[in-house]
Design an enzyme around this catalytic site. Structure first.
Site, PDB file in Angstrom:
ATOM      1  N   GLU A  44       0.871  -1.182   0.000  1.00  0.00           N
ATOM      2  CA  GLU A  44       0.000   0.000   0.000  1.00  0.00           C
ATOM      3  C   GLU A  44       0.901   1.222   0.000  1.00  0.00           C
ATOM      4  O   GLU A  44       1.725   1.387   0.899  1.00  0.00           O
ATOM      5  CB  GLU A  44      -0.917   0.029   1.226  1.00  0.00           C
ATOM      6  CG  GLU A  44      -1.870   1.229   1.157  1.00  0.00           C
ATOM      7  CD  GLU A  44      -2.689   1.481   2.432  1.00  0.00           C
ATOM      8  OE1 GLU A  44      -3.670   2.214   2.353  1.00  0.00           O
ATOM      9  OE2 GLU A  44      -2.312   0.949   3.496  1.00  0.00           O
ATOM     10  N   ASP A 118      -3.272  11.648  -1.747  1.00  0.00           N
ATOM     11  CA  ASP A 118      -3.406  13.116  -1.764  1.00  0.00           C
ATOM     12  C   ASP A 118      -3.823  13.558  -3.165  1.00  0.00           C
ATOM     13  O   ASP A 118      -3.201  13.161  -4.155  1.00  0.00           O
ATOM     14  CB  ASP A 118      -2.068  13.758  -1.378  1.00  0.00           C
ATOM     15  CG  ASP A 118      -1.638  13.366   0.037  1.00  0.00           C
ATOM     16  OD1 ASP A 118      -2.493  13.404   0.943  1.00  0.00           O
ATOM     17  OD2 ASP A 118      -0.464  12.991   0.226  1.00  0.00           O
ATOM     18  N   LYS A 122      -4.234  21.127  -8.017  1.00  0.00           N
ATOM     19  CA  LYS A 122      -3.713  22.114  -8.981  1.00  0.00           C
ATOM     20  C   LYS A 122      -2.976  21.406 -10.116  1.00  0.00           C
ATOM     21  O   LYS A 122      -2.166  20.508  -9.865  1.00  0.00           O
ATOM     22  CB  LYS A 122      -2.751  23.082  -8.280  1.00  0.00           C
ATOM     23  CG  LYS A 122      -3.465  23.968  -7.278  1.00  0.00           C
ATOM     24  CD  LYS A 122      -2.551  25.006  -6.715  1.00  0.00           C
ATOM     25  CE  LYS A 122      -3.345  25.889  -5.770  1.00  0.00           C
ATOM     26  NZ  LYS A 122      -2.651  26.253  -4.556  1.00  0.00           N
ATOM     27  N   THR A 191     -10.321   2.431   5.391  1.00  0.00           N
ATOM     28  CA  THR A 191      -9.126   3.139   5.852  1.00  0.00           C
ATOM     29  C   THR A 191      -9.585   4.246   6.814  1.00  0.00           C
ATOM     30  O   THR A 191     -10.769   4.544   6.913  1.00  0.00           O
ATOM     31  CB  THR A 191      -8.374   3.762   4.665  1.00  0.00           C
ATOM     32  OG1 THR A 191      -9.065   4.946   4.253  1.00  0.00           O
ATOM     33  CG2 THR A 191      -8.261   2.811   3.489  1.00  0.00           C
ATOM     34  N   TYR A 193      -9.149   7.454   6.415  1.00  0.00           N
ATOM     35  CA  TYR A 193      -9.772   8.525   5.630  1.00  0.00           C
ATOM     36  C   TYR A 193     -11.146   8.112   5.124  1.00  0.00           C
ATOM     37  O   TYR A 193     -12.059   8.914   5.067  1.00  0.00           O
ATOM     38  CB  TYR A 193      -8.863   8.917   4.453  1.00  0.00           C
ATOM     39  CG  TYR A 193      -7.901  10.015   4.807  1.00  0.00           C
ATOM     40  CD1 TYR A 193      -6.909   9.805   5.755  1.00  0.00           C
ATOM     41  CD2 TYR A 193      -7.987  11.269   4.215  1.00  0.00           C
ATOM     42  CE1 TYR A 193      -6.015  10.810   6.096  1.00  0.00           C
ATOM     43  CE2 TYR A 193      -7.098  12.281   4.553  1.00  0.00           C
ATOM     44  CZ  TYR A 193      -6.112  12.045   5.491  1.00  0.00           C
ATOM     45  OH  TYR A 193      -5.248  13.041   5.837  1.00  0.00           O
TER      46      TYR A 193
HETATM   47  N1  SAM Z   1      -4.193   5.632   2.988  1.00  0.00           N
HETATM   48  C1  SAM Z   1      -4.536   6.311   4.223  1.00  0.00           C
HETATM   49  C2  SAM Z   1      -6.026   6.369   4.404  1.00  0.00           C
HETATM   50  O1  SAM Z   1      -6.747   6.116   3.438  1.00  0.00           O
HETATM   51  O2  SAM Z   1      -6.472   6.653   5.533  1.00  0.00           O
HETATM   52  C3  SAM Z   1      -3.885   7.714   4.273  1.00  0.00           C
HETATM   53  C4  SAM Z   1      -4.389   8.707   3.283  1.00  0.00           C
HETATM   54  S1  SAM Z   1      -3.513  10.278   3.371  1.00  0.00           S
HETATM   55  C5  SAM Z   1      -4.544  11.380   2.526  1.00  0.00           C
HETATM   56  C6  SAM Z   1      -2.199  10.000   2.190  1.00  0.00           C
HETATM   57  C7  SAM Z   1      -0.951   9.440   2.832  1.00  0.00           C
HETATM   58  O3  SAM Z   1      -0.022   9.144   1.783  1.00  0.00           O
HETATM   59  C8  SAM Z   1      -0.254  10.408   3.766  1.00  0.00           C
HETATM   60  O4  SAM Z   1       0.031   9.777   4.996  1.00  0.00           O
HETATM   61  C9  SAM Z   1       1.032  10.774   3.017  1.00  0.00           C
HETATM   62  O5  SAM Z   1       2.110  11.062   3.879  1.00  0.00           O
HETATM   63  C10 SAM Z   1       1.274   9.520   2.195  1.00  0.00           C
HETATM   64  N2  SAM Z   1       2.067   9.765   0.981  1.00  0.00           N
HETATM   65  C11 SAM Z   1       1.800  10.663   0.027  1.00  0.00           C
HETATM   66  N3  SAM Z   1       2.746  10.645  -0.931  1.00  0.00           N
HETATM   67  C12 SAM Z   1       3.636   9.676  -0.564  1.00  0.00           C
HETATM   68  C13 SAM Z   1       4.829   9.192  -1.130  1.00  0.00           C
HETATM   69  N4  SAM Z   1       5.322   9.701  -2.266  1.00  0.00           N
HETATM   70  N5  SAM Z   1       5.489   8.208  -0.493  1.00  0.00           N
HETATM   71  C14 SAM Z   1       5.004   7.686   0.660  1.00  0.00           C
HETATM   72  N6  SAM Z   1       3.872   8.132   1.275  1.00  0.00           N
HETATM   73  C15 SAM Z   1       3.186   9.112   0.656  1.00  0.00           C
END
Ligand code: SAM
Length: 213
Positions: A44, A118, A122, A191, A193
């Protein structure tokens, strides 16, 4: 994700190399040695606080899971779940997914999960979206032939963008739901989120896509 700086996080991570793998580059091409079995590996990317991978690992002991999260102040929360569950088929990596090729090589991974990535709305930030074509290439480079990506989000813009990106890359769409919680999809594991956004009334979008070769 709102980040609260946790100065102690790094030290706690270093104290648990059996859960958050230390020096993951040393395992490139030989991850099954870490799990000491011959099971498929699902990763994941952007695992956050870790509920999804932990529950998936409990529900599917015949699959190995690796949760990848770049922020140490977030992955320590996932670490607490893992310490409590103590699952032989789950590890965490505190690394940036921009460098997957440092840690994995072709055929290391059988499936990639992207959950509530994320959105980077933009257009100048398109390259940061985890479904941007360069990321799709990096997943292909570490997966088996015909490997799969399973993706869910509540963000309609990111979902539509991702479907186009998958299609342009030549990925085959094998599952689509525009309202997961009302669909007859079995075994969904929420999850952090997903729980938060569905409680706010947001629809959850989900798809599965497969590389053609
Ligand atoms: N998957 C989880 C959920 O659904 O609850 C977390 C969602 S959160 C919006 C996105 C997560 O992805 C964040 O914890 C962020 O730090 C991580 N993340 C984003 N870009 C990443 C990258 N390039 N490498 C590792 N983690 C990343």
């Amino acid at each position: 994700m709102r980040l609260r700086n946790k100065p102690w996080a790094k030290e706690k991570i270093d104290q648990h190399p059996q859960y958050i793998v230390a020096n993951p580059e040393l395992h490139k091409g030989k991850w099954l040695e870490v799990f000491n079995n011959n099971q498929p590996i699902h990763i994941e990317v952007g695992t956050g606080k870790g509920r999804f991978v932990t529950e998936m690992a409990k529900a599917n002991p015949d699959i190995n899971y690796i949760g990848i999260e770049k922020y140490d102040s977030v992955i320590v929360i996932a670490l607490d779940l893992l310490i409590e569950a103590d699952l032989p088929n789950l590890r965490l990596l505190n690394v940036n997914a921009d460098e997957l090729d440092k840690y994995f090589t072709k055929n290391d991974v059988d499936r990639v999960y992207l959950n509530f990535s994320d959105p980077w709305p933009k257009s100048r930030h398109e390259k940061r979206r985890l479904t941007y074509k360069d990321y799709l290439k990096s997943y292909e480079d570490i997966m088996i032939d015909k490997g799969e990506i399973h993706f869910k989000t509540d963000n309609q813009g990111l979902f539509e963008y991702s479907l186009k990106s998958f299609s342009a890359y030549g990925l085959l769409l094998t599952y689509l739901s525009l309202d997961l919680h009302k669909a007859d999809f079995e075994g969904n594991i929420m999850t952090e989120y997903e729980q938060k956004f569905s409680e706010m009334g947001n629809r959850i979008y989900r798809c599965e896509v497969k590389y053609q070769n």
